[in-house]
Design a protein around this motif. Structure first.
Motif, PDB file in Angstrom:
ATOM      1  N   TYR A 175       0.908  -1.076   0.087  1.00  0.00           N
ATOM      2  CA  TYR A 175      -0.129  -0.151   0.126  1.00  0.00           C
ATOM      3  C   TYR A 175       0.674   1.275   0.187  1.00  0.00           C
ATOM      4  N   CYS A 176       0.446   2.355  -0.959  1.00  0.00           N
ATOM      5  CA  CYS A 176       1.007   3.514  -0.857  1.00  0.00           C
ATOM      6  C   CYS A 176       0.393   4.846  -0.864  1.00  0.00           C
ATOM      7  N   LYS A 177       0.424   5.816  -0.045  1.00  0.00           N
ATOM      8  CA  LYS A 177      -0.132   6.952  -0.442  1.00  0.00           C
ATOM      9  C   LYS A 177       0.685   8.293  -0.654  1.00  0.00           C
ATOM     10  N   VAL A 178       0.506   9.005  -1.676  1.00  0.00           N
ATOM     11  CA  VAL A 178       1.176   9.983  -2.130  1.00  0.00           C
ATOM     12  C   VAL A 178       0.800  11.469  -1.978  1.00  0.00           C
ATOM     13  N   THR A 179       1.378  12.299  -1.144  1.00  0.00           N
ATOM     14  CA  THR A 179       0.636  13.649  -1.181  1.00  0.00           C
ATOM     15  C   THR A 179       1.677  14.735  -2.157  1.00  0.00           C
ATOM     16  N   GLY A 180       1.081  15.345  -2.970  1.00  0.00           N
ATOM     17  CA  GLY A 180       1.897  16.260  -3.664  1.00  0.00           C
ATOM     18  C   GLY A 180       1.600  17.696  -3.195  1.00  0.00           C
ATOM     19  N   VAL A 181       2.745  18.171  -3.262  1.00  0.00           N
ATOM     20  CA  VAL A 181       2.464  19.601  -2.736  1.00  0.00           C
ATOM     21  C   VAL A 181       3.301  20.751  -3.506  1.00  0.00           C
ATOM     22  N   TYR A 182       2.842  22.019  -3.586  1.00  0.00           N
ATOM     23  CA  TYR A 182       3.512  23.046  -4.091  1.00  0.00           C
ATOM     24  C   TYR A 182       4.578  23.674  -3.196  1.00  0.00           C
ATOM     25  N   THR A 183       5.756  23.797  -3.630  1.00  0.00           N
ATOM     26  CA  THR A 183       6.606  24.799  -2.896  1.00  0.00           C
ATOM     27  C   THR A 183       7.205  25.897  -3.995  1.00  0.00           C
ATOM     28  N   ASN A 184       7.946  26.709  -3.370  1.00  0.00           N
ATOM     29  CA  ASN A 184       8.316  27.906  -4.308  1.00  0.00           C
ATOM     30  C   ASN A 184       9.712  27.419  -4.585  1.00  0.00           C
ATOM     31  N   LYS A 185       9.480  26.521  -5.624  1.00  0.00           N
ATOM     32  CA  LYS A 185      10.919  25.982  -6.204  1.00  0.00           C
ATOM     33  C   LYS A 185      10.474  25.704  -7.782  1.00  0.00           C
TER      34      LYS A 185
END
Lengths: 292, 797
Positions: B360-370
Motif C-alpha cells: 500500500y502507498c499514499k502520495v501527497t503532492g505539494v506546491y513549494t516555491n521551487k
C-alpha cells in the motif's frame, strides 16, 4: 552559453607593454592569463572589467629555474609545467601533491601559478602551498621591482599586494636541506574546490628533530600558517603524538564556514585529520631527503 | 570496459551468436558527431534571425509591483520587450502543463520560484539581448516563501497558488494505491517490521545541451516552423495548436540533433512559447537558447520525494508487505510530465521484484516555491524513486535479520513460473527470471570472496562496503486505454518505404537524444526484411516527415516504437509475398520466407529478393487485386502491456574513515532488457546510466537556502560525475524476452539510472556498519558520510 558584459581586449607583447597597458586603461582593466577564474566570473557577470590585458604572449614569465638555494617560477608557468617538473617534484613535493588535485588536465594546461595566487580565492591550493613554503613574490610595476613575503602578499579573500598597475612576475622558493613537504585535499569531486585541504613543510636538524615547520590550511578560514602549532613541532622528534598535538592546534586555529561542502565541525575535523596526514608525510619525506 | 558475455542464448533471434539485426554494429549517426557535423539547435541560423533572452526573478516568492521596460526598449539593438501584461492581451500569459495545471509563461501577478520568467527581450544579437535584461526595472514586493516541503501543508504556510480560484493551501493531490486494510493486517501479524524515512533529493537532468528554440512564423501563410530541443515533437505540435490557436497543419516542429535529454526536454518551457511570440511580434525568426544557470534553475528537476518506508517480514526472512507514505515536492506549478491517470507516475512499482502478500502507498503532492517540473532524469516516471525505496528497505531488513542482503533477495524473488505476475498495486509483470541474473552478478563480482575481504579489512579498521540492488522497471508506456498525456494516447507510429532499388526509409515518431535510434531501428527493419542496416535510413524528429507518436522518454522507444517498426516491416514483408507471387506466377501460399527473400516451397532456386520485389512493385508486373504498386506500409502500435526490464547490480566501495570520502571501486551490472538488438548501444546506455547513478548517490543535489535561493545554479555548484569518479564498469546480461512485444525487447534506457543509486548507497551504508549506521540519504558527500559516522545523519538540505 553564458554571456559576459561587453569588454575590450588587448594582447600585451612583453612585461613593459603589459604594465603600460594597465597604466593606460586604469582601474577597470584586468590581466588575463589562463582565464579559468576570471572568465567564469565574467560569464556570470560577477566580474565586469572594461579591458582585458592578455599576457599569454609573455613567454619571459614562463620559466622554472633553479639558481643556488632558490627555485624561481615565472608567474605565467602553467600548472601542467609545475606538475611535470622533476625539479619541483624533487625539491617541493607539496607542489606536485597540490597540482595533482587542482582542477583537471584541461584547466591545468591553461591555468597559471600567477593567476592562482592573484585570484586569491580562499580555496586556492597554491596560496596555501606558497604560505607553507614561505615563498616570496616578485612584483613589477611602474616604479620597478619589489619582493614581498607571502604574509605580505595575501591581503584577504580576492585581494593581494599586487596593485592594479602591477604584475606578479615570479615566485621564489628557498631550497632547504633535509626538508620535506606534503599536501592533501578533500573534495566532493575531482575538479571541485577543496572542502578543506592541508599543507605542511618541515626541515629537520642533523639530529632528526624538527628545525623548522609550517602548516597551512585551505578553505578553512585561516590566514597564513599556524605559528602555535609550528612552535610545538620545533625542536622535537617527529612522532605520531606530536603530529596529533600540532594538528589539534591547527584545527583550533582555523575558522571555517558552513556551506554546501560541509558544516563547520566537519571542516574542523578535516583540518585536524589532514594536518596529521601531511605532517606524517612531510616528515617522512624530510627524513628521506638528500642533503641540499 | 569489461563485458562478460554470459551463456545467454538469444531465443528471440534464434541464434546465440547473433543478436537482432546484425548486432554490434557501429552507430550510423556517429560519423557526423565525431566529425563535428551534428546539427544542434544552436547551430541553426535563419536569414534575419533575432535573439531572445529571458529576464528571471531574483527571489522565490514576491508580488510583482511594476515593470518598466522603457530603457531596454531604447537600446539600439532591441526590437521588442515582452511582459506578462503583453501575453495577457494575447491570452498566452498562462499555459497548460502536462499535469492538468497551468504555468505562467511570464509573471503577471506573483513570482513563485527563483529564476521564474519575468520578461523577454528580442534583439539583433544575443549579446544585446542579454545586456538589455539589465535595463529592465522590476519592482517586487517580497513574500515569505515555502521551501521545505514538510512545511508546505502547515496551517500558516503562505498559499503559493492564489491564482487558482478557491485554493486555500498548497496541496496538489492525495493519491493512494493498494489495499490499506489488507496491508495493515499483514503488518500487524508480522514477526519483524522495520521503518525508515528515505529521501530522494531534488536532482537535475543537466543535459550537456541546454534547452532552446528557433521560432519562425510566416505571417503570409500563417505557418509556424519551430525548431526545438524536444523529446516529443508531435505532442508539442498538438499542444501548440490547442493552446496558441495556430491550426495544427500550419505548425511544423523540428527536433534537430539533441545533446542529451534525460526527460529535461519533454515539457514545453516558457522560453519556447516566448520565441514563438517574439517571432509573431517582430515578423522575423527568433532564437532563444538558455544558459547553464537557467537550465539548472528553471527547467524540469527530478525526484524530490520524501518517503516513509515500512517493510514487514517473517523472522526467517520471508518478505510479506511494503508500505509507504510519500510527500512529493512538485515545485511552484504541477508541470510533471507523466501519464494523466498517474499523478505519482509509476511509483506504484515500489513492490519491487518480490512476491508480496500486500502493499500500500499514499502520495501527497505539494506546491513549494521551487522550480516546477519533475519526473525528468531517466527515471521511467518515478520508477527510480520506487526502486530506491524498496531496495533500501530490503537492505535495512537484511541488517535487522542479520541476513546477507543478496540471500534475502534470492529468497523472496517472484519465481519464473509466476509470470505473468500480478503485483499488489495493479501491474502485470510480463516476464522475469530473477535468480539467474542475481547469481550471475554475484559470480562476476566474486561475492563470497568480497565478503571475506570485507571481514579482514574491518578487523584492520578499514571501511569497505558491498551493496546489492535488484530492480524491476515498468517502462514502455503504454496501452492507450490506460496511458495518455493530456488526452493523447501513448501509441507510436512507423512508416516504411522500400524504394524501387531495395533501399528503405523508415519514419518514426520518437526522437533520439543520443540513444542511437538511427542504428537500432534500422537494425530491426534489417532483421525483419533481410536487407542490411546500411540500406535503411531512419527519419525522425520532424513532424512534417514522420507519423504521429508521443516521443522518447520513460524508456519507451524500443518497447513502443520498436514494436511499431517491427510490425511495419512485417507488413511490408507480407505485402512483398503477394508481389513476389505475381512475379513468380506462383500462389502466395506456396511461397516461403528466408531472410531477405521469398521463394517457392520445394524449389529454393526460384525466388525473389526484397530488392527485386521492390522493383517489381514499381514496375510493370500485373499486381493482384488489393495490392497497390509500392512496397510501403504504415502502422500505429498500441502496446498490449508495459515491459518490465530487470537487473542485478553489485557495488563495492571503499570509505576513508578519516575523511568520509567514498571511492566506488567496482560496479557489476547484469541487465535483462529482453531481446538485445545492438549490444554496443545497450552497453553504452548502461555505462551512461551507471555514471548518472554515481552522480546522484555521491554528489548531485539541487539545494536551496531558506529564502529559496537556488544554491546549485552552475556546474561549479551542481556537481556531475566525471571519468575520475567511476570505475571500469563490469557489465553482463541475461535474456528474458517480453512475451507480448513483437521482437521481445523491453527497453534499456533508464535501467542503470534506476538500479545503480540503491546499490551504491547500500554499499556505503554497509561500509559504515561498524559505526552503527543503518541508513543515510544521498548525496553521500564526504561531509554527509562523516556526519553519518558520528551518529547524526542528516536529510539532504
Amino acid at each position: 552559453m553564458q554571456i559576459p558584459a561587453a569588454f575590450d581586449y588587448e594582447r600585451a607583447s612583453d612585461v613593459a607593454n603589459a604594465l603600460a597597458l594597465l597604466e593606460r586603461h586604469g582601474p577597470e582593466s584586468r590581466v588575463i592569463a589562463g582565464g579559468h577564474s576570471l572568465l567564469p566570473m565574467m560569464k556570470l557577470r560577477l566580474a565586469r572589467p572594461d579591458w582585458l590585458i592578455d599576457i599569454n604572449d609573455l613567454t619571459e614569465l614562463d620559466f622554472i629555474l633553479r639558481e643556488g638555494d632558490q627555485l624561481r617560477v615565472g608567474a605565467l608557468t602553467r600548472h601542467t609545467a609545475l606538475l611535470e617538473s622533476t625539479d619541483v617534484a624533487g625539491l617541493f613535493p607539496i607542489i606536485s601533491d597540490a597540482e595533482r588535485v587542482i582542477a583537471d588536465p584541461v584547466v591545468r594546461n591553461r591555468g597559471t601559478i600567477g593567476g592562482s595566487l592573484c585570484q586569491a580565492d580562499p580555496a586556492e591550493d597554491l596560496s596555501t602551498v606558497c604560505d607553507v613554503l614561505r615563498a616570496h613574490a616578485v612584483i613589477r610595476g611602474p616604479s620597478g621591482e619589489r619582493i614581498v613575503s607571502m604574509s605580505d602578499f595575501h591581503r584577504g579573500p580576492y585581494e593581494t599586494a599586487v596593485a592594479q598597475n602591477e604584475l606578479l612576475y615570479e615566485i621564489r622558493f628557498t631550497i632547504r636541506p633535509r626538508s620535506g613537504s606534503a599536501y592533501e585535499k578533500v573534495e566532493r569531486r575531482v575538479g571541485d574546490w577543496a572542502v578543506v585541504a592541508a599543507g605542511a613543510a618541515v626541515t629537520l636538524s642533523a639530529d632528526g628533530t624538527v628545525e623548522e615547520a609550517a602548516i597551512g590550511l585551505t578553505a578553512a578560514g585561516l590566514d597564513g600558517t599556524v605559528p602555535e602549532a609550528e612552535a610545538v613541532l620545533r625542536g622535537r622528534q617527529p612522532h605520531e603524538d606530536l603530529f596529533v598535538e600540532a594538528a589539534r592546534i591547527a584545527a583550533a586555529a582555523c575558522d571555517p564556514v558552513a556551506d554546501q561542502r560541509g558544516p563547520v565541525d566537519y571542516k574542523r575535523h578535516l583540518a585536524d585529520e589532514l594536518t596529521r596526514r601531511v605532517l606524517r608525510r612531510a616528515c617522512a619525506r624530510a627524513a628521506g631527503a638528500q642533503e641540499g | 570496459m569489461t563485458t562478460t558475455q554470459e551463456h545467454a542464448p538469444n531465443p528471440a533471434a534464434g541464434d546465440p551468436s547473433r543478436p537482432i539485426g546484425y548486432g554490434r554494429i557501429q552507430r550510423k549517426e556517429d560519423p557526423r558527431f565525431v566529425r563535428g557535423k551534428g546539427n544542434y539547435l544552436d547551430d541553426i541560423v535563419l536569414p534575419g534571425m533575432l535573439h531572445g533572452a529571458v529576464l528571471r526573478a531574483p527571489v522565490a516568492h514576491a508580488r510583482l509591483v511594476s515593470i518598466d521596460t522603457t530603457e531596454a526598449l531604447a537600446h539600439p539593438k532591441v526590437l521588442a520587450v515582452i511582459t506578462g501584461k503583453d501575453l495577457q492581451a494575447l491570452n498566452l500569459a498562462w499555459a497548460p502543463t502536462l499535469s492538468a495545471d497551468v504555468q505562467a509563461v511570464l509573471v503577471t501577478d506573483k513570482v513563485r520560484f527563483q529564476g521564474q520568467e519575468v520578461a523577454f527581450v528580442v534583439a539583433e544579437d544575443r549579446y544585446a539581448a542579454r545586456d538589455a535584461l539589465e535595463l529592465i526595472d522590476v519592482e517586487y514586493d517580497v513574500l515569505p516563501p515555502v521551501i521545505d516541503a514538510r512545511r508546505a501543508l502547515d496551517p500558516d504556510a503562505p498559499v503559493i497558488r492564489d491564482d487558482i480560484e478557491g485554493r486555500t493551501d498548497n496541496r496538489i493531490f492525495d493519491w493512494e494505491i493498494g489495499d490499506a486494510a489488507e496491508t495493515e493486517a499483514v503488518f500487524a501479524a508480522a514477526d519483524v517490521v522495520v521503518s525508515q524515512e528515505v529521501v530522494y533529493p531534488r536532482v537535475h537532468p543537466a543535459p550537456m545541451e541546454t534547452c532552446g528554440a528557433v521560432a519562425d512564423f510566416d505571417p503570409v501563410d500563417g505557418r509556424l516552423t519551430l525548431y526545438e530541443t524536444t523529446q516529443a515533437p508531435h505532442a508539442h505540435r498538438t499542444l501548440y495548436a490547442m493552446v496558441a490557436g495556430i491550426p495544427e497543419h500550419k505548425i511544423r516542429v523540428v527536433s534537430p540533433d539533441i545533446g542529451g535529454g534525460f526527460g529535461n526536454k519533454v515539457g514545453i518551457y516558457p522560453g519556447y512559447v516566448l520565441a514563438v511570440v517574439g517571432s509573431i511580434v517582430t515578423g522575423r525568426p527568433v532564437k532563444w537558447v538558455e544558459d547553464r544557470s537557467e537550465n539548472l534553475m528553471s527547467t524540469s528537476f527530478a525526484r524530490d520525494y520524501i518517503m516513509q518506508g515500512e517493510i514487514a517480514a517473517t523472522k526467517e526472512g520471508r518478505i510479506l508487505a511494503v508500505r509507504t507514505s510519500v510527500l512529493a515536492d512538485h515545485g511552484a506549478f504541477n508541470a510533471t510530465a507523466q501519464p494523466s491517470k498517474n499523478p505519482a507516475g509509476f511509483f506504484s512499482i515500489f513492490t519491487g521484484s518480490y512476491d508480496l502478500k500486500a502493499a500500500y502507498c499514499k502520495v501527497t503532492g505539494v506546491y513549494t516555491n521551487k522550480a516546477p517540473g519533475g519526473v525528468a532524469y531517466a527515471c521511467s516516471f518515478r520508477v527510480t524513486e520506487a526502486v530506491y525505496l524498496v531496495e533500501r528497505m530490503v537492505d535495512i531488513l537484511a541488517r535487522k535479520l542479520e541476513m546477507d542482503p543478496a540471500e534475502l533477495r534470492l529468497k523472496n524473488f517472484i519465481k519464473p513460473e509466476q509470470f505473468p505476475y500480478a503485483n499488489k498495486t495493479g501491474w502485470i509483470y510480463d516476464s522475469g527470471n530473477y535468480e539467474p541474473a542475481m547469481r550471475l552478478s554475484m559470480q562476476m563480482a566474486g561475492y563470497d570472496e568480497l565478503r571475506r575481504e570485507q571481514l579482514e579489512k574491518r578487523e584492520r579498521g578499514e571501511l569497505m562496503g558491498i551493496g546489492v540492488s535488484f530492480f524491476t522497471e515498468t517502462v514502455g508506456a503504454g496501452p492507450r486505454k490506460h496511458f495518455d498525456i493530456v488526452g493523447l494516447g501513448m501509441a507510436d507510429g512507423a512508416e516504411l518505404r522500400v524504394h524501387p532499388t531495395g533501399k528503405a526509409v523508415v519514419r518514426i515518431s520518437v526522437q533520439t537524444q543520443g540513444q542511437g535510434h538511427e542504428t537500432t531501428f534500422a537494425q530491426i527493419v534489417a532483421e525483419e526484411l533481410g536487407i542490411p542496416p546500411e540500406s535503411i535510413d531512419v527519419v525522425h524528429g520532424d513532424t512534417d516527415q514522420t507519423p504521429f507518436g508521443l516521443g522518447t522518454y520513460g524508456s519507451r522507444s524500443t518497447p513502443v516504437s520498436g514494436g511499431a517498426v517491427a510490425l511495419v516491416a512485417r507488413k511490408v514483408r507480407e505485402k512483398a509475398k503477394f508481389i513476389a507471387a505475381a512475379m513468380l506466377e506462383a500462389r502466395p501460399e506456396d511461397l516461403e520466407w528466408e531472410k531477405g527473400r521469398w521463394f517457392v516451397k520445394g524449389d529454393p532456386g526460384v525466388g525473389k529478393t526484397i530488392a527485386e520485389i521492390a522493383l517489381g512493385a514499381h514496375g510493370t508486373v500485373a499486381l493482384p487485386e488489393g495490392i497497390d504498386g509500392n512496397l510501403d506500409a504504415e502502422v500505429t502500435y498500441d502496446p498490449p502491456n508495459l515491459t518490465f526490464p530487470f537487473g542485478a547490480y553489485i557495488c563495492v566501495v571503499d570509505v576513508d574513515a578519516g575523511t568520509g570520502a567514498v571511492k566506488v571501486r567496482r560496479f557489476i551490472a547484469v541487465d535483462d532488457c529482453g531481446t538485445r538488438i545492438n549490444p554496443m548501444i545497450i552497453e553504452g546506455q548502461v555505462h551512461g546510466g551507471l555514471t548518472d547513478g554515481v552522480g546522484m548517490a555521491l554528489m548531485e543535489i539541487i539545494a536551496f537556502d531558506e529564502d529559496g535561493n537556488c544554491l546549485s545554479g552552475s556546474f561549479m555548484d551542481y556537481l556531475i560525475p566525471t571519468a575520475m569518479e567511476v570505475p571500469d564498469w563490469e557489465t553482463g546480461y541475461t535474456v528474458t524476452p517480453s512475451p507480448h512485444h513483437p521482437i521481445g525487447a523491453k527497453g534499456i534506457g533508464e535501467s542503470a539510472t534506476v538500479g545503480s543509486p540503491p546499490a551504491i548507497v547500500n554499499a556505503i551504508v554497509d561500509a559504515l556498519a561498524p559505526y552503527g549506521v543503518t541508513h543515510m540519504d544521498m548525496p553521500c558527500t564526504p561531509a554527509r558520510v562523516w556526519e553519518a559516522m558520528q551518529g547524526r545523519p542528516r536529510p539532504p538540505v
